[in-house]
Design a protein around this motif. Structure first.
Motif, PDB file in Angstrom:
ATOM      1  N   MET A 132     -11.196 -58.040 -31.641  1.00 54.58           N
ATOM      2  CA  MET A 132     -10.262 -58.900 -30.936  1.00 54.58           C
ATOM      3  C   MET A 132      -9.079 -58.052 -30.474  1.00 54.58           C
ATOM      4  O   MET A 132      -8.513 -57.293 -31.233  1.00 54.58           O
ATOM      5  CB  MET A 132      -9.786 -60.015 -31.863  1.00 54.58           C
ATOM      6  N   LYS A 133      -8.710 -58.200 -29.249  1.00 59.31           N
ATOM      7  CA  LYS A 133      -7.608 -57.440 -28.685  1.00 59.31           C
ATOM      8  C   LYS A 133      -6.315 -58.255 -28.722  1.00 59.31           C
ATOM      9  O   LYS A 133      -6.302 -59.430 -28.376  1.00 59.31           O
ATOM     10  CB  LYS A 133      -7.923 -57.069 -27.240  1.00 59.31           C
ATOM     11  N   ILE A 134      -5.236 -57.611 -29.168  1.00 54.83           N
ATOM     12  CA  ILE A 134      -3.928 -58.259 -29.174  1.00 54.83           C
ATOM     13  C   ILE A 134      -3.396 -58.263 -27.751  1.00 54.83           C
ATOM     14  O   ILE A 134      -3.365 -57.224 -27.086  1.00 54.83           O
ATOM     15  CB  ILE A 134      -2.954 -57.513 -30.111  1.00 54.83           C
ATOM     16  N   LYS A 135      -2.974 -59.420 -27.274  1.00 59.69           N
ATOM     17  CA  LYS A 135      -2.510 -59.548 -25.895  1.00 59.69           C
ATOM     18  C   LYS A 135      -1.109 -59.014 -25.706  1.00 59.69           C
ATOM     19  O   LYS A 135      -0.782 -58.458 -24.674  1.00 59.69           O
ATOM     20  CB  LYS A 135      -2.574 -61.008 -25.468  1.00 59.69           C
ATOM     21  N   LYS A 136      -0.254 -59.207 -26.704  1.00 61.66           N
ATOM     22  CA  LYS A 136       1.137 -58.805 -26.575  1.00 61.66           C
ATOM     23  C   LYS A 136       1.674 -58.509 -27.966  1.00 61.66           C
ATOM     24  O   LYS A 136       1.417 -59.254 -28.895  1.00 61.66           O
ATOM     25  CB  LYS A 136       1.936 -59.932 -25.935  1.00 61.66           C
ATOM     26  N   THR A 137       2.426 -57.431 -28.110  1.00 64.58           N
ATOM     27  CA  THR A 137       3.026 -57.134 -29.402  1.00 64.58           C
ATOM     28  C   THR A 137       4.257 -58.015 -29.614  1.00 64.58           C
ATOM     29  O   THR A 137       4.800 -58.583 -28.657  1.00 64.58           O
ATOM     30  CB  THR A 137       3.459 -55.665 -29.498  1.00 64.58           C
ATOM     31  N   LEU A 138       4.699 -58.083 -30.847  1.00 65.37           N
ATOM     32  CA  LEU A 138       5.919 -58.832 -31.160  1.00 65.37           C
ATOM     33  C   LEU A 138       7.089 -58.287 -30.355  1.00 65.37           C
ATOM     34  O   LEU A 138       7.864 -59.040 -29.772  1.00 65.37           O
ATOM     35  CB  LEU A 138       6.220 -58.762 -32.654  1.00 65.37           C
ATOM     36  N   GLY A 139       7.211 -56.980 -30.316  1.00 69.10           N
ATOM     37  CA  GLY A 139       8.313 -56.359 -29.579  1.00 69.10           C
ATOM     38  C   GLY A 139       8.290 -56.703 -28.101  1.00 69.10           C
ATOM     39  O   GLY A 139       9.327 -57.005 -27.506  1.00 69.10           O
ATOM     40  N   GLU A 140       7.113 -56.661 -27.497  1.00 70.11           N
ATOM     41  CA  GLU A 140       6.986 -57.015 -26.077  1.00 70.11           C
ATOM     42  C   GLU A 140       7.386 -58.459 -25.840  1.00 70.11           C
ATOM     43  O   GLU A 140       8.089 -58.771 -24.875  1.00 70.11           O
ATOM     44  CB  GLU A 140       5.545 -56.788 -25.603  1.00 70.11           C
ATOM     45  N   ALA A 141       6.953 -59.343 -26.733  1.00 70.16           N
ATOM     46  CA  ALA A 141       7.280 -60.757 -26.592  1.00 70.16           C
ATOM     47  C   ALA A 141       8.787 -60.990 -26.747  1.00 70.16           C
ATOM     48  O   ALA A 141       9.383 -61.759 -25.981  1.00 70.16           O
ATOM     49  CB  ALA A 141       6.504 -61.584 -27.622  1.00 70.16           C
ATOM     50  N   MET A 142       9.406 -60.308 -27.715  1.00 76.31           N
ATOM     51  CA  MET A 142      10.848 -60.466 -27.924  1.00 76.31           C
ATOM     52  C   MET A 142      11.633 -59.959 -26.718  1.00 76.31           C
ATOM     53  O   MET A 142      12.577 -60.594 -26.265  1.00 76.31           O
ATOM     54  CB  MET A 142      11.288 -59.719 -29.189  1.00 76.31           C
ATOM     55  N   ARG A 143      11.256 -58.799 -26.190  1.00 73.48           N
ATOM     56  CA  ARG A 143      11.950 -58.242 -25.022  1.00 73.48           C
ATOM     57  C   ARG A 143      11.809 -59.172 -23.816  1.00 73.48           C
ATOM     58  O   ARG A 143      12.772 -59.446 -23.102  1.00 73.48           O
ATOM     59  CB  ARG A 143      11.415 -56.861 -24.676  1.00 73.48           C
ATOM     60  N   GLU A 144      10.598 -59.669 -23.604  1.00 70.04           N
ATOM     61  CA  GLU A 144      10.350 -60.578 -22.483  1.00 70.04           C
ATOM     62  C   GLU A 144      11.207 -61.839 -22.606  1.00 70.04           C
ATOM     63  O   GLU A 144      11.838 -62.270 -21.631  1.00 70.04           O
ATOM     64  CB  GLU A 144       8.866 -60.933 -22.448  1.00 70.04           C
ATOM     65  N   LEU A 145      11.236 -62.413 -23.776  1.00 70.49           N
ATOM     66  CA  LEU A 145      12.014 -63.622 -24.012  1.00 70.49           C
ATOM     67  C   LEU A 145      13.512 -63.355 -23.837  1.00 70.49           C
ATOM     68  O   LEU A 145      14.221 -64.137 -23.213  1.00 70.49           O
ATOM     69  CB  LEU A 145      11.718 -64.159 -25.409  1.00 70.49           C
ATOM     70  N   ARG A 146      13.987 -62.234 -24.390  1.00 76.41           N
ATOM     71  CA  ARG A 146      15.405 -61.887 -24.270  1.00 76.41           C
ATOM     72  C   ARG A 146      15.813 -61.751 -22.802  1.00 76.41           C
ATOM     73  O   ARG A 146      16.844 -62.268 -22.386  1.00 76.41           O
ATOM     74  CB  ARG A 146      15.698 -60.575 -25.020  1.00 76.41           C
ATOM     75  N   THR A 147      14.990 -61.083 -22.017  1.00 78.02           N
ATOM     76  CA  THR A 147      15.345 -60.907 -20.606  1.00 78.02           C
ATOM     77  C   THR A 147      15.229 -62.221 -19.836  1.00 78.02           C
ATOM     78  O   THR A 147      16.012 -62.460 -18.919  1.00 78.02           O
ATOM     79  CB  THR A 147      14.487 -59.810 -19.942  1.00 78.02           C
ATOM     80  N   GLU A 148      14.283 -63.079 -20.208  1.00 81.88           N
ATOM     81  CA  GLU A 148      14.150 -64.387 -19.556  1.00 81.88           C
ATOM     82  C   GLU A 148      15.395 -65.244 -19.739  1.00 81.88           C
ATOM     83  O   GLU A 148      15.768 -65.993 -18.840  1.00 81.88           O
ATOM     84  CB  GLU A 148      12.931 -65.140 -20.079  1.00 81.88           C
TER      85      GLU A 148
END
Length: 70
Positions: free
Chosen positions: A1-17
């Motif tokens: 199973m492949k991870i779609k997004k790391t925790l760090g990527e998700a946090m950065r994306e949310l912070r910038t949003e």
């Protein structure tokens, strides 16, 4: 199973949003800029309580899904 997004990527994306800089999130959370950067860069392991707290500051919820591929 492949991870779609790391925790760090998700946090950065949310912070910038939500329009916050690393410094602004650090100030709101009480964590250092370096710690926020390390989380977003996947350079450190973070306890779930910190993840939940940061997510709440960003207006998000944390959910965990464990899937067993047989």
């Amino acid at each position: 199973m492949k991870i779609k997004k790391t925790l760090g990527e998700a946090m950065r994306e949310l912070r910038t949003e939500v329009g916050l800089s690393v410094g602004q999130l650090a100030e709101k959370s009480g964590y250092s800029r370096q710690m926020i950067w390390r989380i977003e860069s996947n350079k450190m392991n973070v306890k779930i309580g910190k993840i939940i707290g940061l997510a709440e500051l960003l207006g998000a919820k944390v959910t965990v899904e464990l899937i067993h591929d047989a």
